[in-house]
Design a protein around this motif. Structure first.
Motif, PDB file in Angstrom:
ATOM      1  N   ILE A 150       0.885  -1.274  -0.131  1.00  0.00           N
ATOM      2  CA  ILE A 150      -0.137  -0.163   0.143  1.00  0.00           C
ATOM      3  C   ILE A 150       0.791   1.339  -0.026  1.00  0.00           C
ATOM      4  O   ILE A 150       0.724   2.085  -0.661  1.00  0.00           O
ATOM      5  CB  ILE A 150      -0.884  -0.024   1.143  1.00  0.00           C
ATOM      6  CG1 ILE A 150      -1.998  -1.178   1.231  1.00  0.00           C
ATOM      7  CG2 ILE A 150      -1.670   1.473   1.242  1.00  0.00           C
ATOM      8  CD1 ILE A 150      -2.626  -1.323   2.407  1.00  0.00           C
ATOM      9  N   LYS A 151       1.949   1.507   0.768  1.00  0.00           N
ATOM     10  CA  LYS A 151       2.769   2.380   0.928  1.00  0.00           C
ATOM     11  C   LYS A 151       3.450   2.532  -0.448  1.00  0.00           C
ATOM     12  O   LYS A 151       3.526   3.844  -1.080  1.00  0.00           O
ATOM     13  CB  LYS A 151       4.007   2.074   2.112  1.00  0.00           C
ATOM     14  CG  LYS A 151       4.492   3.303   2.120  1.00  0.00           C
ATOM     15  CD  LYS A 151       5.726   2.922   3.473  1.00  0.00           C
ATOM     16  CE  LYS A 151       6.516   4.355   3.660  1.00  0.00           C
ATOM     17  NZ  LYS A 151       7.209   4.213   4.919  1.00  0.00           N
ATOM     18  N   SER A 152       4.102   1.534  -1.049  1.00  0.00           N
ATOM     19  CA  SER A 152       4.748   1.508  -2.203  1.00  0.00           C
ATOM     20  C   SER A 152       3.866   2.146  -3.288  1.00  0.00           C
ATOM     21  O   SER A 152       4.258   3.080  -4.014  1.00  0.00           O
ATOM     22  CB  SER A 152       5.346   0.166  -2.662  1.00  0.00           C
ATOM     23  OG  SER A 152       5.755   0.266  -3.975  1.00  0.00           O
ATOM     24  N   LEU A 153       2.548   1.658  -3.438  1.00  0.00           N
ATOM     25  CA  LEU A 153       1.569   2.314  -4.277  1.00  0.00           C
ATOM     26  C   LEU A 153       1.569   3.687  -4.247  1.00  0.00           C
ATOM     27  O   LEU A 153       1.342   4.478  -5.320  1.00  0.00           O
ATOM     28  CB  LEU A 153       0.268   1.336  -4.412  1.00  0.00           C
ATOM     29  CG  LEU A 153      -0.653   1.820  -5.462  1.00  0.00           C
ATOM     30  CD1 LEU A 153      -0.328   1.487  -6.821  1.00  0.00           C
ATOM     31  CD2 LEU A 153      -1.737   0.958  -5.053  1.00  0.00           C
ATOM     32  N   ARG A 154       1.277   4.127  -2.867  1.00  0.00           N
ATOM     33  CA  ARG A 154       1.151   5.600  -2.641  1.00  0.00           C
ATOM     34  C   ARG A 154       2.264   6.564  -2.939  1.00  0.00           C
ATOM     35  O   ARG A 154       1.969   7.406  -3.585  1.00  0.00           O
ATOM     36  CB  ARG A 154       0.663   5.703  -1.142  1.00  0.00           C
ATOM     37  CG  ARG A 154      -0.814   5.153  -0.932  1.00  0.00           C
ATOM     38  CD  ARG A 154      -0.905   5.169   0.542  1.00  0.00           C
ATOM     39  NE  ARG A 154      -2.499   4.778   0.760  1.00  0.00           N
ATOM     40  CZ  ARG A 154      -2.911   4.522   1.976  1.00  0.00           C
ATOM     41  NH1 ARG A 154      -2.215   4.798   3.116  1.00  0.00           N
ATOM     42  NH2 ARG A 154      -4.040   4.135   2.096  1.00  0.00           N
ATOM     43  N   GLN A 155       3.430   5.977  -2.622  1.00  0.00           N
ATOM     44  CA  GLN A 155       4.856   6.575  -3.150  1.00  0.00           C
ATOM     45  C   GLN A 155       4.835   6.945  -4.671  1.00  0.00           C
ATOM     46  O   GLN A 155       4.858   7.986  -5.219  1.00  0.00           O
ATOM     47  CB  GLN A 155       5.874   5.965  -2.628  1.00  0.00           C
ATOM     48  CG  GLN A 155       5.999   5.787  -1.148  1.00  0.00           C
ATOM     49  CD  GLN A 155       7.082   4.800  -0.676  1.00  0.00           C
ATOM     50  OE1 GLN A 155       7.493   3.761  -1.161  1.00  0.00           O
ATOM     51  NE2 GLN A 155       7.877   5.287   0.235  1.00  0.00           N
ATOM     52  N   ILE A 156       4.461   5.555  -5.351  1.00  0.00           N
ATOM     53  CA  ILE A 156       4.523   5.847  -7.160  1.00  0.00           C
ATOM     54  C   ILE A 156       3.577   6.629  -7.603  1.00  0.00           C
ATOM     55  O   ILE A 156       3.866   7.474  -8.388  1.00  0.00           O
ATOM     56  CB  ILE A 156       4.511   4.494  -7.404  1.00  0.00           C
ATOM     57  CG1 ILE A 156       5.880   3.690  -6.926  1.00  0.00           C
ATOM     58  CG2 ILE A 156       4.337   4.611  -8.916  1.00  0.00           C
ATOM     59  CD1 ILE A 156       5.834   2.175  -7.377  1.00  0.00           C
ATOM     60  N   ASN A 157       2.394   6.577  -6.999  1.00  0.00           N
ATOM     61  CA  ASN A 157       1.195   7.411  -7.382  1.00  0.00           C
ATOM     62  C   ASN A 157       1.515   8.774  -7.169  1.00  0.00           C
ATOM     63  O   ASN A 157       1.152   9.650  -8.063  1.00  0.00           O
ATOM     64  CB  ASN A 157      -0.105   6.853  -6.555  1.00  0.00           C
ATOM     65  CG  ASN A 157      -0.528   5.726  -7.310  1.00  0.00           C
ATOM     66  OD1 ASN A 157      -0.349   5.208  -8.266  1.00  0.00           O
ATOM     67  ND2 ASN A 157      -1.713   4.970  -6.546  1.00  0.00           N
ATOM     68  N   LEU A 158       2.069   9.185  -6.072  1.00  0.00           N
ATOM     69  CA  LEU A 158       2.298  10.363  -5.779  1.00  0.00           C
ATOM     70  C   LEU A 158       3.275  11.112  -6.778  1.00  0.00           C
ATOM     71  O   LEU A 158       3.032  12.197  -7.489  1.00  0.00           O
ATOM     72  CB  LEU A 158       3.009  10.521  -4.371  1.00  0.00           C
ATOM     73  CG  LEU A 158       3.670  12.041  -3.713  1.00  0.00           C
ATOM     74  CD1 LEU A 158       2.475  13.179  -3.917  1.00  0.00           C
ATOM     75  CD2 LEU A 158       4.390  11.794  -2.394  1.00  0.00           C
TER      76      LEU A 158
END
Length: 623
Positions: free
Chosen positions: A304-312
């Protein structure tokens, strides 16, 4: 006559490796003496496979083998070795980052020692310290028993699998030495020797195949060389593989090893070895079961954190026109703490403005590339600048933006001054005021560190001719990867309610991480901000109870907020039992303390205009 340089075919086998894979590939492709990189895909998410396919089409030095499923490490390496065109073959773990010159140095050492059949390097941690396991003893019954039962601590007859390494081996002048065995994370062979040995034994699926290979090299008359001047940063356990799977394959690997090399033990001893291996595995089952549960929870959180970082980083942001200096006058920008939520927000805005950025990361890796971005692996606490760090000498940074704890920076400012830094923007905390009355020893110590670091930093900055701006943000939220609002969201998701102290009426002014990023852009070339300290708050002032209520409303969940009279004591007990110093009784007491501050000077000096709390709804919670 010009001597032709030898070349190496690098082989990496990837199975749900994680974000470090991208950095590993980049480091390999920078190597002098590289013939080709052969990537064997034993299984990865679809997005990763598509990215690997794309890299193959963009780089002629990459070969990509896929479609066979998870056939195990040994079979995958041998499959790639059949395609290898280099003079040497390097089997490299996909979570290892090679320093520049690693291939050339290792080949040079092997050319000096023609009786060497396989060579290894020195494995270091991301902070630059010795990882251990770079040089090993051969696996024998003595070593197996000593290692599993801890008898190697007694010394003498009992030996550990790993041979002790010394700090002196970190020096560039450390000599290469012949050892019984090396780490399987980096194994370089002359291609003909690899063929002669028949490659890795394919009866090993995963683990122990490296010790088997070293045993066969020694048995057949070859030598194993340890080259400490060649270093690889090893991000151990980066693959998304469960501990139970690893332990099972280790046990099977040990059984296969002693069965194949029966000359190492008698039939009776072999029976005891089998019993010992299974006994060890069964004794570890309860711990492995708990570890497996924690592993799955952690993996879900990390995904979840990785996905949020990349989306950001992929999300659009407007180009700034706020700072007085042109981009070329402030770049390259060295961004420390680049994988945290504040760092990522700043990075996004720097790149949107086409500002050359060096993103420092320690252990956490973000799978993102950009033409104006160079990732540099480093550990500032130990002054270790690792993979890709040579770029700092070729094109030194002019500006440092530092988001980690400010006391790391105050101790390293001379280090950055020598690098050529003339401008620093860094982050402290309003905890200096908010926790000033705390009775918790840990929090009192933290406050003192903040105060001392700010004073020393401004003083040293004046002495070294560095223009410094310090920001003190309040409670940070915004991208769903913070430890404040996001922690409240996680608690609500898990339990359906949230506890507060009575009456939870202390004021808060939560600040969005992107407002902090915009503030950084505003002061890059703003001389009025030099030598100043600014509070940075959000635009909404509300009580702690009202803040939690707004989170419930945004989540569209029933507002179950329970005022507990003994919450402070309960959190102190929790802190004692878990060792979590940050979650203690003072947290509950501060729910009734006003932590709203004035950001008037920031509004006047550089037009700081923060947004209202949760103005974008669930987006501001990373949802």
């Amino acid at each position: 006559m010009v001597k032709t340089m030898k070349t190496t075919s690098v082989i990496i086998v990837t199975y749900h490796t994680g974000a470090i894979l991208q950095r590993s590939i980049e480091a390999i492709l920078r190597q002098e003496g590289l013939k080709e990189l052969i990537i064997v895909n034993n299984g990865n998410p679809k997005a990763v496979e598509e990215k690997l396919q794309q890299m193959r089409t963009q780089n002629k030095n990459i070969k990509y083998i896929s479609g066979h499923g998870n056939i195990g490490f040994s079979k995958a390496c041998n499959l790639a070795a059949k395609e290898a065109k280099g003079d040497y073959i390097l089997l490299l773990n996909p979570d290892c980052l090679l320093q520049r010159g690693s291939l050339a140095k290792t080949m040079e050492e092997m050319e000096k020692h023609k009786d060497v059949w396989v060579a290894g390097c020195q494995m270091i941690r991301p902070n630059g310290s010795l990882q251990g396991g770079s040089k090993r003893n051969l696996l024998t019954p003595n070593v197996a028993f000593s290692q599993s039962l801890g008898f190697y601590n007694l010394g003498g007859y009992f030996k550990a699998i790993n041979i002790s390494e010394t700090i002196g081996e970190l020096k560039d002048s450390a000599p290469s030495v012949v050892v019984p065995a090396i780490s399987g994370a980096f194994m370089m062979f002359p291609k003909e020797r690899y063929k002669q040995l028949g490659g890795l034994d394919e009866d090993y699926f995963f683990h122990v195949e490296d010790l088997d290979m070293c045993y066969r090299v020694n048995r057949d008359g070859g030598k194993v060389l340890y080259v400490p001047t060649v270093k690889a940063t090893h991000f151990a356990s980066s693959s998304q593989v469960s501990s139970a799977f690893v332990e099972k394959n280790k046990a099977e690997g040990f059984l296969t090893y002693f069965r194949k090399h029966s000359e190492l033990s008698s039939p009776v001893l072999y029976v005891f070895i089998v019993m010992g291996i299974y006994l060890r595995l069964w004794l570890r089952i309860p711990a492995l079961w708990v570890k497996e549960i924690l592993y799955k929870r952690r993996q879900k959180s990390l995904r979840i954190k990785s996905l949020r970082q990349i989306n950001l980083l992929h999300s659009a942001v407007e180009k700034e026109a706020l700072f007085s200096k042109k981009p070329k006058e402030v770049e390259p920008v060295l961004l420390a703490g680049s994988t945290g939520q504040v760092g990522l927000g700043i990075m996004r805005r720097l790149l949107a403005n086409k500002i050359k950025t060096y993103g420092l990361y320690h252990e956490q890796v973000v799978d993102y590339t950009h033409s104006d971005l160079e990732w540099i692996q480093a550990d500032l606490e130990s002054n270790h600048i690792g993979i890709n760090g040579d770029i700092l000498k070729k094109n030194p940074p002019r500006t440092l933006i530092h988001t980690p704890a400010i006391w790391y920076l105050s101790n390293k400012i001379k280090f950055f001054a020598d690098m050529g830094i003339k401008r620093i923007i860094c982050f402290s905390s309003t905890s200096i005021e908010g926790k000033s009355k705390s009775q918790n020893p840990y929090e009192k110590e933290v406050v003192e560190k903040f105060i001392t670091a700010e004073k020393e930093l401004l003083k040293k900055g004046r002495e070294l001719g560095i223009d410094i701006t310090i920001f003190r943000p309040t409670m940070i939220y915004g991208f769903g990867i913070d430890r404040n609002v996001t922690s409240i969201v996680k608690f609500i998701d898990s339990f359906g309610f949230f506890p507060v102290s009575i009456p939870a009426n202390g004021y808060r002014m939560p600040v969005h991480a992107d407002d902090l990023a915009k503030a950084v852009m505003s002061v890059l070339g703003n001389k009025k901000s030099y030598g100043r300290v600014y509070n940075l708050c959000g635009n909404t002032k509300l009580t702690y109870f009202e803040m939690v209520k707004e989170i419930f409303i945004t989540l569209k969940r029933p507002q179950r907020i329970y005022r507990l009279p003994m919450l402070s004591g309960m959190l102190d007990v929790f802190s004692f039992l878990t060792g979590n110093k940050d979650t203690n009784g003072e947290v509950a007491k501060r729910m009734n303390q006003d932590l709203a501050f004035s950001d008037k000077s920031a509004r006047e000096d550089f037009g700081y205009r923060p947004r209202d709390f949760l103005s974008a709804g669930k987006v501001d919670l990373g949802l």
